[in-house]
Write a protein that holds these residues in place. Structure first.
Motif, PDB file in Angstrom:
ATOM      1  N   LEU A   1       0.829  -1.216   0.000  1.00 24.57           N
ATOM      2  CA  LEU A   1       0.000   0.000   0.000  1.00 24.57           C
ATOM      3  C   LEU A   1       0.861   1.264   0.000  1.00 24.57           C
ATOM      4  CD1 LEU A   1      -2.998  -1.065   2.260  1.00 24.57           C
ATOM      5  CD2 LEU A   1      -2.884  -0.927  -0.235  1.00 24.57           C
ATOM      6  N   GLU A   2       2.101   1.166   0.492  1.00 22.36           N
ATOM      7  CA  GLU A   2       3.033   2.304   0.360  1.00 22.36           C
ATOM      8  C   GLU A   2       3.318   2.566  -1.114  1.00 22.36           C
ATOM      9  OE1 GLU A   2       6.689   2.087   2.707  1.00 22.36           O
ATOM     10  OE2 GLU A   2       5.601   0.936   4.215  1.00 22.36           O
ATOM     11  N   GLN A   3       3.451   1.478  -1.896  1.00 32.69           N
ATOM     12  CA  GLN A   3       3.667   1.636  -3.343  1.00 32.69           C
ATOM     13  C   GLN A   3       2.520   2.455  -3.946  1.00 32.69           C
ATOM     14  OE1 GLN A   3       4.455  -2.890  -3.658  1.00 32.69           O
ATOM     15  NE2 GLN A   3       5.139  -2.078  -5.613  1.00 32.69           N
ATOM     16  N   VAL A   4       1.294   2.117  -3.561  1.00 35.00           N
ATOM     17  CA  VAL A   4       0.130   2.818  -4.123  1.00 35.00           C
ATOM     18  C   VAL A   4       0.182   4.296  -3.735  1.00 35.00           C
ATOM     19  CG1 VAL A   4      -2.384   2.916  -4.191  1.00 35.00           C
ATOM     20  CG2 VAL A   4      -1.221   0.689  -4.050  1.00 35.00           C
ATOM     21  N   ALA A   5       0.458   4.559  -2.454  1.00 37.55           N
ATOM     22  CA  ALA A   5       0.519   5.955  -1.986  1.00 37.55           C
ATOM     23  C   ALA A   5       1.620   6.717  -2.729  1.00 37.55           C
ATOM     24  CB  ALA A   5       0.771   5.984  -0.486  1.00 37.55           C
ATOM     25  N   ASN A   6       2.757   6.085  -2.922  1.00 40.28           N
ATOM     26  CA  ASN A   6       3.882   6.753  -3.585  1.00 40.28           C
ATOM     27  C   ASN A   6       3.610   7.015  -5.064  1.00 40.28           C
ATOM     28  OD1 ASN A   6       5.407   6.894  -1.271  1.00 40.28           O
ATOM     29  ND2 ASN A   6       6.392   4.903  -1.608  1.00 40.28           N
ATOM     30  N   GLY A   7       2.668   6.283  -5.630  1.00 42.29           N
ATOM     31  CA  GLY A   7       2.327   6.497  -7.038  1.00 42.29           C
ATOM     32  C   GLY A   7       1.894   7.930  -7.304  1.00 42.29           C
ATOM     33  N   VAL A   8       1.220   8.544  -6.361  1.00 42.40           N
ATOM     34  CA  VAL A   8       0.757   9.925  -6.571  1.00 42.40           C
ATOM     35  C   VAL A   8       1.959  10.874  -6.634  1.00 42.40           C
ATOM     36  CG1 VAL A   8      -0.616  11.811  -5.610  1.00 42.40           C
ATOM     37  CG2 VAL A   8      -1.457   9.455  -5.440  1.00 42.40           C
ATOM     38  N   ALA A   9       2.871  10.770  -5.656  1.00 47.27           N
ATOM     39  CA  ALA A   9       4.034  11.681  -5.617  1.00 47.27           C
ATOM     40  C   ALA A   9       4.923  11.504  -6.844  1.00 47.27           C
ATOM     41  CB  ALA A   9       4.833  11.425  -4.342  1.00 47.27           C
ATOM     42  N   VAL A  10       5.128  10.254  -7.236  1.00 44.97           N
ATOM     43  CA  VAL A  10       6.011  10.002  -8.389  1.00 44.97           C
ATOM     44  C   VAL A  10       5.360  10.512  -9.676  1.00 44.97           C
ATOM     45  CG1 VAL A  10       6.984   8.139  -9.811  1.00 44.97           C
ATOM     46  CG2 VAL A  10       7.276   8.102  -7.326  1.00 44.97           C
ATOM     47  N   ARG A  11       4.066  10.342  -9.801  1.00 43.94           N
ATOM     48  CA  ARG A  11       3.403  10.819 -11.031  1.00 43.94           C
ATOM     49  C   ARG A  11       3.335  12.344 -11.037  1.00 43.94           C
ATOM     50  NH1 ARG A  11       0.681   5.194 -10.342  1.00 43.94           N
ATOM     51  NH2 ARG A  11       1.865   4.153 -11.991  1.00 43.94           N
ATOM     52  N   MET A  12       3.199  12.959  -9.865  1.00 41.41           N
ATOM     53  CA  MET A  12       3.302  14.435  -9.804  1.00 41.41           C
ATOM     54  C   MET A  12       4.685  14.870 -10.294  1.00 41.41           C
ATOM     55  SD  MET A  12       1.521  15.226  -6.108  1.00 41.41           S
ATOM     56  CE  MET A  12       1.690  16.999  -6.080  1.00 41.41           C
ATOM     57  N   ALA A  13       5.709  14.152  -9.863  1.00 38.06           N
ATOM     58  CA  ALA A  13       7.081  14.507 -10.262  1.00 38.06           C
ATOM     59  C   ALA A  13       7.252  14.390 -11.774  1.00 38.06           C
ATOM     60  CB  ALA A  13       8.074  13.598  -9.539  1.00 38.06           C
ATOM     61  N   VAL A  14       6.731  13.324 -12.356  1.00 36.44           N
ATOM     62  CA  VAL A  14       6.854  13.126 -13.809  1.00 36.44           C
ATOM     63  C   VAL A  14       6.119  14.236 -14.568  1.00 36.44           C
ATOM     64  CG1 VAL A  14       6.122  11.600 -15.707  1.00 36.44           C
ATOM     65  CG2 VAL A  14       7.265  10.636 -13.691  1.00 36.44           C
ATOM     66  N   LEU A  15       4.900  14.539 -14.135  1.00 42.68           N
ATOM     67  CA  LEU A  15       4.118  15.596 -14.802  1.00 42.68           C
ATOM     68  C   LEU A  15       4.851  16.930 -14.693  1.00 42.68           C
ATOM     69  CD1 LEU A  15       0.676  14.520 -13.319  1.00 42.68           C
ATOM     70  CD2 LEU A  15       1.156  14.596 -15.766  1.00 42.68           C
ATOM     71  N   TYR A  16       5.360  17.223 -13.519  1.00 40.51           N
ATOM     72  CA  TYR A  16       6.062  18.487 -13.272  1.00 40.51           C
ATOM     73  C   TYR A  16       7.314  18.603 -14.143  1.00 40.51           C
ATOM     74  CZ  TYR A  16       9.252  21.631 -10.835  1.00 40.51           C
ATOM     75  OH  TYR A  16      10.155  22.607 -10.541  1.00 40.51           O
ATOM     76  N   LEU A  17       8.105  17.538 -14.171  1.00 42.35           N
ATOM     77  CA  LEU A  17       9.372  17.593 -14.915  1.00 42.35           C
ATOM     78  C   LEU A  17       9.116  17.682 -16.425  1.00 42.35           C
ATOM     79  CD1 LEU A  17      11.448  15.044 -12.820  1.00 42.35           C
ATOM     80  CD2 LEU A  17      11.848  17.512 -13.006  1.00 42.35           C
ATOM     81  N   LEU A  18       8.105  16.951 -16.900  1.00 42.81           N
ATOM     82  CA  LEU A  18       7.801  17.038 -18.330  1.00 42.81           C
ATOM     83  C   LEU A  18       7.258  18.424 -18.680  1.00 42.81           C
ATOM     84  CD1 LEU A  18       6.221  13.583 -19.304  1.00 42.81           C
ATOM     85  CD2 LEU A  18       8.468  14.457 -19.917  1.00 42.81           C
ATOM     86  N   ALA A  19       6.430  18.980 -17.824  1.00 41.25           N
ATOM     87  CA  ALA A  19       5.851  20.302 -18.114  1.00 41.25           C
ATOM     88  C   ALA A  19       6.916  21.388 -18.069  1.00 41.25           C
ATOM     89  CB  ALA A  19       4.762  20.631 -17.104  1.00 41.25           C
ATOM     90  N   GLY A  20       7.949  21.175 -17.272  1.00 42.25           N
ATOM     91  CA  GLY A  20       9.001  22.185 -17.132  1.00 42.25           C
ATOM     92  C   GLY A  20      10.108  22.045 -18.146  1.00 42.25           C
ATOM     93  N   GLY A  21       9.978  21.094 -19.069  1.00 37.21           N
ATOM     94  CA  GLY A  21      11.036  20.871 -20.052  1.00 37.21           C
ATOM     95  C   GLY A  21      11.071  21.993 -21.075  1.00 37.21           C
TER      96      GLY A  21
END
Ligand code: CP
Length: 309
Positions: free
Chosen positions: A282-302
């Motif tokens: 369930l930690e994996q599931v919770a971490n999915g939100v933070a990691v996907r926020m990071a991916v969206l943020y980094l791609l948008a800031g490219g």
């Protein structure tokens, strides 16, 4: 990062570490009373899922909303896909409405590469066929790091249906890039030919893979992708390859047990292990939100990008 996130194959170790570092900051946003920042205000993200999903689709949508993006979920079952519209035509029609990013899950390996070539929007692979599921591997690495900060030298056992698993492929690519030692195990019929070329050790018995492991990652038996009999019965599969309390005792005392979900309890993993003290599922599931926020943020800031021919 490049224009799109199509697979771990495209990321360097430095880029992976950058995502993980950014995810740590994003996790902090999720712990605030008001879990929202204006980072993606004015951006539009379309979630286009051709295959079922609980964790990936939901966590992408939560991540997009926490970053203040305008989000849109295309329900394929209620779209013109049912009238025979192709993936490329569907994507081009979505493109005509000027989204900034499209998150795609599709049953065909390479579907995201096709969209990457024809779309101006940034494409994020949320799982394509048997090929890759990059954000799953990133959230798995983020979860491992929370328990074992240095992945280099860790023994990671990955057990189950290796043949049909895009999670396996993305995890093997990521873990070996970061210096982990990866052991895989499963019935011979479910071990892809030539998998050793990815830098893993194949163990015929689960016990060999799990022995002294720091991390044990179980993979789902993907019955929906199986035409014939890959093993005699689910009961026999559990007897030979199921993760039981007795087997987990072969691993290191501080082992963590992972599973990308959805789980087949009593097939690849016993409930006592899935719900037990070593489980970080369930930690994996919770971490999915933070990691996907990071991916969206980094791609948008490219930097501004050109669409490939
Ligand atoms: N791990 C994973 O991809 O789960 P979903 O199929 O529910 O998204």
């Amino acid at each position: 990062m490049k224009k799109d996130l199509l697979g771990i194959d495209d990321l360097s170790a430095d880029e992976i570490y950058r995502v993980l570092e950014t995810a740590r900051a994003m996790r902090e946003i999720g712990e605030r009373p008001i879990k929202k920042v204006p980072t993606l205000r004015g951006k539009t993200v379309v979630n286009l899922f051709y295959e079922p999903s609980t964790r990936t689709r939901t966590s992408f949508e939560i991540a997009e909303k926490r970053l203040s993006a305008d989000t849109l979920n295309i329900a394929v079952a209620a779209s013109s896909v049912l009238k025979g519209e192709t993936l490329a035509d569907t994507a081009m029609n979505i493109e005509a409405m000027s989204p900034d990013m499209i998150v795609v899950r599709h049953a065909s390996s390479g579907a995201c590469h096709l969209l990457s070539r024809i779309c101006r929007s940034r494409i994020i692979n949320a799982g394509d066929g048997l090929h890759e599921h990059p954000t799953q591997a990133l959230l798995d690495a983020f979860t491992i790091q929370q328990h074992k900060p240095d992945l280099a030298g860790l023994k990671v056992a990955i057990v189950g249906d290796l043949l049909h698993s895009r999670v396996l492929r993305s995890n093997v690519l990521l873990l070996t890039k970061l210096g982990a030692r990866v052991f895989v195990s499963g019935p011979p019929t479910l071990v892809p030919r030539g998998i050793e070329q990815l830098g893993v050790t194949v163990s015929a018995r689960i016990e060999e893979a799990v022995q002294d492991a720091d991390v044990v990652m179980m993979l789902r038996i993907q019955q929906e992708r199986m035409q014939g009999g890959f093993f005699p019965s689910l009961r026999e599969y559990f007897t030979l390859f199921g993760l039981t309390e007795a087997r987990i005792r072969l691993a290191k005392p501080d082992v963590i047990v992972m599973h990308p979900g959805p789980m087949n309890r009593g097939v690849e993993i016993a409930s006592e292990v899935a719900d037990g003290p070593y489980s970080v599922i369930l930690e994996q599931v919770a971490n999915g939100v933070a990691v996907r926020m990071a991916v969206l943020y980094l791609l948008a800031g490219g930097v501004e990008h050109e669409t490939a021919a």
